[in-house]
Enzyme design. Structure first.
Site, PDB file in Angstrom:
ATOM      1  N   THR A 261       0.865  -1.173   0.000  1.00 42.29           N
ATOM      2  CA  THR A 261       0.000   0.000   0.000  1.00 42.29           C
ATOM      3  C   THR A 261       0.903   1.225   0.000  1.00 42.29           C
ATOM      4  OG1 THR A 261      -1.651  -1.164   1.312  1.00 42.29           O
ATOM      5  CG2 THR A 261      -1.823   1.236   1.233  1.00 42.29           C
TER       6      THR A 261
ATOM      7  N   LYS B  98      -7.890   1.456  -3.015  1.00 42.44           N
ATOM      8  CA  LYS B  98      -7.551   1.040  -1.650  1.00 42.44           C
ATOM      9  C   LYS B  98      -7.702   2.205  -0.657  1.00 42.44           C
ATOM     10  CE  LYS B  98      -5.133  -1.001   1.765  1.00 42.44           C
ATOM     11  NZ  LYS B  98      -5.228  -2.264   2.407  1.00 42.44           N
TER      12      LYS B  98
ATOM     13  N   LYS C 129      -1.786   5.093   8.670  1.00 45.09           N
ATOM     14  CA  LYS C 129      -0.989   5.182   7.432  1.00 45.09           C
ATOM     15  C   LYS C 129      -1.906   5.402   6.224  1.00 45.09           C
ATOM     16  CE  LYS C 129       1.501   2.361   4.115  1.00 45.09           C
ATOM     17  NZ  LYS C 129       2.064   1.068   3.733  1.00 45.09           N
TER      18      LYS C 129
HETATM   19  P1  NAD Z   1       6.125  -5.652   7.421  1.00 46.05           P
HETATM   20  O1  NAD Z   1       6.835  -4.495   8.002  1.00 46.05           O
HETATM   21  O2  NAD Z   1       5.800  -6.831   8.282  1.00 46.05           O
HETATM   22  O3  NAD Z   1       6.917  -6.199   6.125  1.00 46.05           O
HETATM   23  C1  NAD Z   1       7.633  -5.379   5.242  1.00 46.05           C
HETATM   24  C2  NAD Z   1       8.936  -6.123   4.915  1.00 46.05           C
HETATM   25  O4  NAD Z   1       9.660  -5.378   3.939  1.00 46.05           O
HETATM   26  C3  NAD Z   1       9.847  -6.293   6.122  1.00 46.05           C
HETATM   27  O5  NAD Z   1      10.127  -7.668   6.342  1.00 46.05           O
HETATM   28  C4  NAD Z   1      11.105  -5.516   5.731  1.00 46.05           C
HETATM   29  O6  NAD Z   1      12.316  -6.088   6.232  1.00 46.05           O
HETATM   30  C5  NAD Z   1      11.020  -5.579   4.219  1.00 46.05           C
HETATM   31  N1  NAD Z   1      11.853  -4.563   3.573  1.00 46.05           N
HETATM   32  C6  NAD Z   1      12.027  -3.264   3.940  1.00 46.05           C
HETATM   33  N2  NAD Z   1      12.905  -2.672   3.106  1.00 46.05           N
HETATM   34  C7  NAD Z   1      13.287  -3.618   2.197  1.00 46.05           C
HETATM   35  C8  NAD Z   1      14.175  -3.620   1.106  1.00 46.05           C
HETATM   36  N3  NAD Z   1      14.847  -2.520   0.774  1.00 46.05           N
HETATM   37  N4  NAD Z   1      14.331  -4.762   0.404  1.00 46.05           N
HETATM   38  C9  NAD Z   1      13.649  -5.888   0.727  1.00 46.05           C
HETATM   39  N5  NAD Z   1      12.780  -5.946   1.766  1.00 46.05           N
HETATM   40  C10 NAD Z   1      12.605  -4.823   2.499  1.00 46.05           C
HETATM   41  O7  NAD Z   1       4.777  -5.042   6.789  1.00 46.05           O
HETATM   42  P2  NAD Z   1       3.459  -5.848   6.342  1.00 46.05           P
HETATM   43  O8  NAD Z   1       2.463  -5.820   7.452  1.00 46.05           O
HETATM   44  O9  NAD Z   1       3.870  -7.141   5.714  1.00 46.05           O
HETATM   45  O10 NAD Z   1       2.883  -4.847   5.236  1.00 46.05           O
HETATM   46  C11 NAD Z   1       3.425  -4.780   3.927  1.00 46.05           C
HETATM   47  C12 NAD Z   1       2.539  -3.879   3.089  1.00 46.05           C
HETATM   48  O11 NAD Z   1       1.216  -4.409   3.070  1.00 46.05           O
HETATM   49  C13 NAD Z   1       2.417  -2.438   3.610  1.00 46.05           C
HETATM   50  O12 NAD Z   1       2.421  -1.560   2.519  1.00 46.05           O
HETATM   51  C14 NAD Z   1       1.075  -2.440   4.346  1.00 46.05           C
HETATM   52  O13 NAD Z   1       0.486  -1.153   4.376  1.00 46.05           O
HETATM   53  C15 NAD Z   1       0.288  -3.392   3.474  1.00 46.05           C
HETATM   54  N6  NAD Z   1      -0.844  -4.042   4.164  1.00 46.05           N
HETATM   55  C16 NAD Z   1      -0.667  -4.607   5.385  1.00 46.05           C
HETATM   56  C17 NAD Z   1      -1.739  -5.224   6.040  1.00 46.05           C
HETATM   57  C18 NAD Z   1      -1.568  -5.862   7.390  1.00 46.05           C
HETATM   58  O14 NAD Z   1      -2.602  -6.211   8.009  1.00 46.05           O
HETATM   59  N7  NAD Z   1      -0.348  -6.071   7.891  1.00 46.05           N
HETATM   60  C19 NAD Z   1      -3.009  -5.251   5.420  1.00 46.05           C
HETATM   61  C20 NAD Z   1      -3.151  -4.699   4.138  1.00 46.05           C
HETATM   62  C21 NAD Z   1      -2.053  -4.100   3.529  1.00 46.05           C
END
Ligand code: NAD
Length: 291
Positions: A86, A161, A236
């Site tokens: 997102t 979204k 966010k």
């Molecule tokens: P998270 O923080 O658990 O995962 C993000 C991952 O990206 C981390 O493991 C981090 O180490 C990795 N990362 C950061 N920089 C990086 C790089 N340069 N190269 C490779 N990997 C890198 O977050 P999440 O909860 O998995 O969310 C991910 C996305 O999904 C976000 O945009 C969030 O808004 C969206 N989202 C999350 C949810 C939820 O319930 N968690 C629901 C809908 C959407």
């Protein structure tokens, strides 16, 4: 398909595992490591060199732009970059332009359904991009989700979204506010639910995700407000909606107020780490002159 999966956190980890279970050849990249069972590459270039599709699931637009600048030159011509993070609409469109210039397919495909949806393969994808790339990605959407909607050109998935989640944030606040008022008027919460859930005040936040514990279907309220959908993720998404509204001169006063209230809740009132429906106990404690 050969898939490079970049960003294997709470969402990306289980999505990658589901793709691998379905028979796809998945290689991950994440400085924080990946889930057990997924082969990890050291560099994005290594993971993408022979990939049919690169999937990104990253925290924000700045990180996406930086990661995409490594993915785009590494992917073979004709491969697809499928961004499921997102992020702001401008970042999605900027990455799309760069990918298209490099001869790649590109989709912005943020999800709804949270961590449970990611683990169970029941996410909903809101997709922006062209039909050819959408058709290439369809078998992957089928594994990771229950539904994928092509909403329009690049950025349309992110737009859908943030509009959806702006409604969600505003509606949750209105539902909690109404429960807090009902409490003070001496109205039983079950009676309030029974009436509103079958009257013109019904909504997803009342009927499917009721913020009052013990009322309606099981929701995070029945589990001490453990997320679910964390308040800081709602903050966010409300921030993204207000940035987008500013960039196109859309008047969104309810969205702005919702952002302001979640900012207070997360920053000053223990909201961090709680479900976004936990504004109910917060609002219940407040009076009209509480700061
Ligand atoms: P998270 O923080 O658990 O995962 C993000 C991952 O990206 C981390 O493991 C981090 O180490 C990795 N990362 C950061 N920089 C990086 C790089 N340069 N190269 C490779 N990997 C890198 O977050 P999440 O909860 O998995 O969310 C991910 C996305 O999904 C976000 O945009 C969030 O808004 C969206 N989202 C999350 C949810 C939820 O319930 N968690 C629901 C809908 C959407």
């Amino acid at each position: 398909m050969k898939i490079a999966f970049i960003g294997l956190g709470n969402m990306g980890g289980p999505m990658a595992l589901n793709l691998q279970k379905a028979g796809h050849d998945v290689v991950g990249v994440d400085p924080a490591g990946g889930p057990d069972g997924i082969e990890m590459a050291t560099t994005i270039g290594d993971a993408c060199a022979a990939a049919d599709v690169a999937i990104t699931m990253l925290p924000n637009g700045a990180i996406l732009r930086s990661v995409a600048s490594e993915i785009i030159p590494a992917l073979p011509n004709g491969a697809v970059l499928l961004d499921c993070s997102t992020v702001d609409v401008d970042s999605a469109r900027e990455v799309a332009a760069d990918a298209m210039n490099a001869g790649l397919g590109i989709l912005d495909a943020p999800v709804s359904g949270g961590i449970t949806g990611a683990a169970n393969g029941t996410l909903t994808f809101m997709v922006g991009g062209d039909t050819a790339a959408f058709e290439t990605a369809q078998p992957l959407f089928d594994v990771m989700g229950q539904k994928a909607v092509l909403c329009g050109g690049s950025g349309a998935g992110q737009a859908a979204k943030i509009c959806n989640n702006m409604i969600l944030g505003v509606t949750m606040l209105a539902t909690c506010e109404a429960f807090a008022l009902a409490d003070k008027l001496g109205l039983d919460r079950q009676a309030m639910f029974d009436v509103v859930s079958t009257s013109s005040g019904y909504s997803w936040t009342m009927n499917a995700y009721c913020p009052a514990p013990g009322v309606g279907p099981v929701s995070p309220a029945d589990n001490g407000y453990a997320p679910g959908f964390a308040a800081e993720l709602m903050l966010k998404d409300l921030g993204l909606s207000q940035d987008a509204a500013a960039s196109c001169d859309a008047d969104t006063p309810m969205g702005a107020l919702a952002e302001n209230m979640y900012e207070k809740f997360v920053g000053q009132h223990d909201g961090l780490g709680q479900d976004f429906s936990a504004v109910l106990p917060w609002l219940s404690e407040r009076g009209r002159s509480t700061g």
